[in-house]
Design a protein around this motif. Structure first.
Motif, short mmCIF file in Angstrom:
data_model
loop_
_atom_site.label_atom_id
_atom_site.label_comp_id
_atom_site.label_asym_id
_atom_site.label_seq_id
_atom_site.Cartn_x
_atom_site.Cartn_y
_atom_site.Cartn_z
N LYS A 128 -21.43 -2.61 3.95
CA LYS A 128 -22.60 -3.45 4.21
C LYS A 128 -22.22 -4.68 5.03
CE LYS A 128 -25.38 -2.14 0.16
NZ LYS A 128 -25.96 -2.61 -1.12
N LEU A 129 -21.08 -5.28 4.71
CA LEU A 129 -20.62 -6.46 5.46
C LEU A 129 -20.27 -6.08 6.90
CD1 LEU A 129 -18.30 -8.15 2.79
CD2 LEU A 129 -20.63 -8.80 3.42
N ALA A 130 -19.60 -4.92 7.05
CA ALA A 130 -19.22 -4.48 8.39
C ALA A 130 -20.45 -4.14 9.23
CB ALA A 130 -18.30 -3.26 8.30
N VAL A 131 -21.44 -3.53 8.62
CA VAL A 131 -22.68 -3.20 9.33
C VAL A 131 -23.36 -4.47 9.82
CG1 VAL A 131 -25.04 -2.31 9.02
CG2 VAL A 131 -23.09 -0.98 8.21
N LYS A 132 -23.35 -5.50 8.98
CA LYS A 132 -23.97 -6.77 9.37
C LYS A 132 -23.28 -7.35 10.61
CE LYS A 132 -25.25 -11.31 7.55
NZ LYS A 132 -25.18 -12.23 6.40
N ILE A 133 -21.96 -7.25 10.67
CA ILE A 133 -21.21 -7.79 11.81
C ILE A 133 -21.55 -7.04 13.09
CG2 ILE A 133 -18.91 -7.92 12.85
CD1 ILE A 133 -17.81 -8.82 10.25
N PHE A 141 -22.91 1.90 16.51
CA PHE A 141 -21.92 2.28 15.50
C PHE A 141 -22.35 3.50 14.71
CE2 PHE A 141 -24.94 -0.26 13.21
CZ PHE A 141 -24.96 0.25 11.92
N GLY A 142 -21.41 4.09 14.03
CA GLY A 142 -21.65 5.18 13.11
C GLY A 142 -20.64 5.10 11.99
N VAL A 143 -20.84 5.91 10.95
CA VAL A 143 -20.00 5.84 9.76
C VAL A 143 -19.23 7.15 9.57
CG1 VAL A 143 -20.04 5.69 7.22
CG2 VAL A 143 -21.45 4.14 8.59
N VAL A 144 -17.97 7.01 9.19
CA VAL A 144 -17.16 8.15 8.76
C VAL A 144 -16.79 7.90 7.30
CG1 VAL A 144 -14.95 9.35 8.98
CG2 VAL A 144 -16.23 8.71 11.03
N VAL A 145 -17.11 8.86 6.44
CA VAL A 145 -16.80 8.75 5.02
C VAL A 145 -15.46 9.42 4.76
CG1 VAL A 145 -17.54 9.22 2.66
CG2 VAL A 145 -19.26 8.79 4.44
N ASN A 146 -14.48 8.64 4.33
CA ASN A 146 -13.13 9.17 4.06
C ASN A 146 -12.97 9.45 2.57
OD1 ASN A 146 -10.50 9.92 4.66
ND2 ASN A 146 -9.70 7.85 4.39
N ARG A 147 -12.14 10.43 2.24
CA ARG A 147 -11.87 10.82 0.85
C ARG A 147 -13.17 11.14 0.11
NH1 ARG A 147 -6.83 7.30 -1.43
NH2 ARG A 147 -8.07 5.47 -0.96
N ASP A 148 -14.00 11.90 0.76
CA ASP A 148 -15.32 12.23 0.21
C ASP A 148 -15.19 13.30 -0.86
OD1 ASP A 148 -18.09 12.21 -0.06
OD2 ASP A 148 -18.33 13.81 1.42
N THR A 149 -15.79 13.04 -2.02
CA THR A 149 -15.78 14.02 -3.12
C THR A 149 -17.15 14.67 -3.31
OG1 THR A 149 -16.34 12.31 -4.74
CG2 THR A 149 -13.99 12.72 -4.33
N GLY A 150 -18.18 14.09 -2.68
CA GLY A 150 -19.53 14.61 -2.84
C GLY A 150 -20.23 14.15 -4.10
N ALA A 159 -27.19 4.60 3.91
CA ALA A 159 -27.27 5.02 5.31
C ALA A 159 -28.69 5.47 5.66
CB ALA A 159 -26.27 6.14 5.59
N SER A 160 -29.33 6.17 4.73
CA SER A 160 -30.70 6.63 4.95
C SER A 160 -31.67 5.46 5.03
CB SER A 160 -31.11 7.59 3.83
OG SER A 160 -32.44 8.01 3.99
N GLU A 161 -31.51 4.50 4.13
CA GLU A 161 -32.39 3.32 4.11
C GLU A 161 -32.25 2.49 5.38
OE1 GLU A 161 -31.24 1.20 0.64
OE2 GLU A 161 -32.03 2.70 -0.76
N GLU A 162 -31.02 2.40 5.90
CA GLU A 162 -30.74 1.55 7.05
C GLU A 162 -30.72 2.32 8.38
OE1 GLU A 162 -30.29 -1.80 7.13
OE2 GLU A 162 -30.86 -1.86 5.02
#
Length: 211
Positions: A128-133, A141-150, A159-162
């Motif tokens: 959230k802080l990074a998105v604000k910057i 920008f876009g997001v990559v989810v690392n170590r995703d377990t589902g 991500a859907s809300e924003e």
């Protein structure tokens, strides 16, 4: 005492017995020299870090900034490193985590930001802080989810809300962990990921308008 009054970083203190300079707090802006009515201040060069550049192979050039031990701010080292960028090539700049001055300097004048997060409450908070910057800096920008377990869905809900695009998900996978623990790229041990990262690059190019 005008020098100490003007310094926003507290790098100068004026006493009856003289002036103390705290080098670790000095940002080298030169304001103290400018405002001193007695012209009693002179500036001198100081090494705060190093920039190293080289080549990994025939296709990939590499650069790194190394901050001297004890120096508080890497901003000028990052800025100097970025002077070596060939803007006719695709350049990936790895940023430190968080929202510090060094992150802002790394993001300055980039075409696209990839925000890497992990599916945890802490990961969501930092995202959230990074998105604000990046939004304040008007950087696509876009997001990559690392170590995703589902199992943690808050990243997707946010991500859907924003209206944020999730570009890729890297699973929490033992084979990936084993590869990087041995100093290997997991694209070498899992060739399918080489294809996925190529597709990720194409997504970024198409969304950012960079060719």
């Amino acid at each position: 005492g005008k020098c100490a009054e003007a310094c926003q970083f507290g790098a100068l203190s004026v006493f009856d017995t003289g002036v103390m300079v705290f080098e670790s707090l000095c940002h080298g802006c030169g304001l103290c020299t400018f405002v001193c009515p007695e012209k009693a201040i002179t500036e001198r060069p100081k090494v705060i870090g190093k920039v190293k550049t080289g080549r990994i192979d025939q296709k990939i050039d590499f650069g790194m900034g190394i901050l001297e031990i004890g120096e508080p701010s890497p901003v000028r080292v990052i800025r100097k490193l970025k002077e070596n960028i060939d803007r006719n090539k695709v350049v990936i700049i790895d940023s430190p985590p968080g929202t510090s001055c060094s992150v802002v300097e790394t993001l300055r004048k980039v075409d696209f930001a990839i925000l890497v997060t992990e599916p945890t409450p802490f990961g969501l908070h930092d995202l959230k802080l990074a998105v604000k910057i990046v939004r304040e800096m008007e950087i696509p920008f876009g997001v990559v989810v690392n170590r995703d377990t589902g199992s943690y869905t808050m990243i997707d809900e946010y991500a859907s809300e924003e209206t944020i695009v999730v570009l890729e998900r890297i699973p929490f996978d033992r084979s990936i962990a084993e590869a990087y623990s041995e100093g290997k790229l997991f694209t070498e041990t899992s060739p399918s990921w080489k294809i996925r990262f190529k597709e990720l690059a194409e997504k970024i190019f198409s969304s950012s308008g960079v060719s």
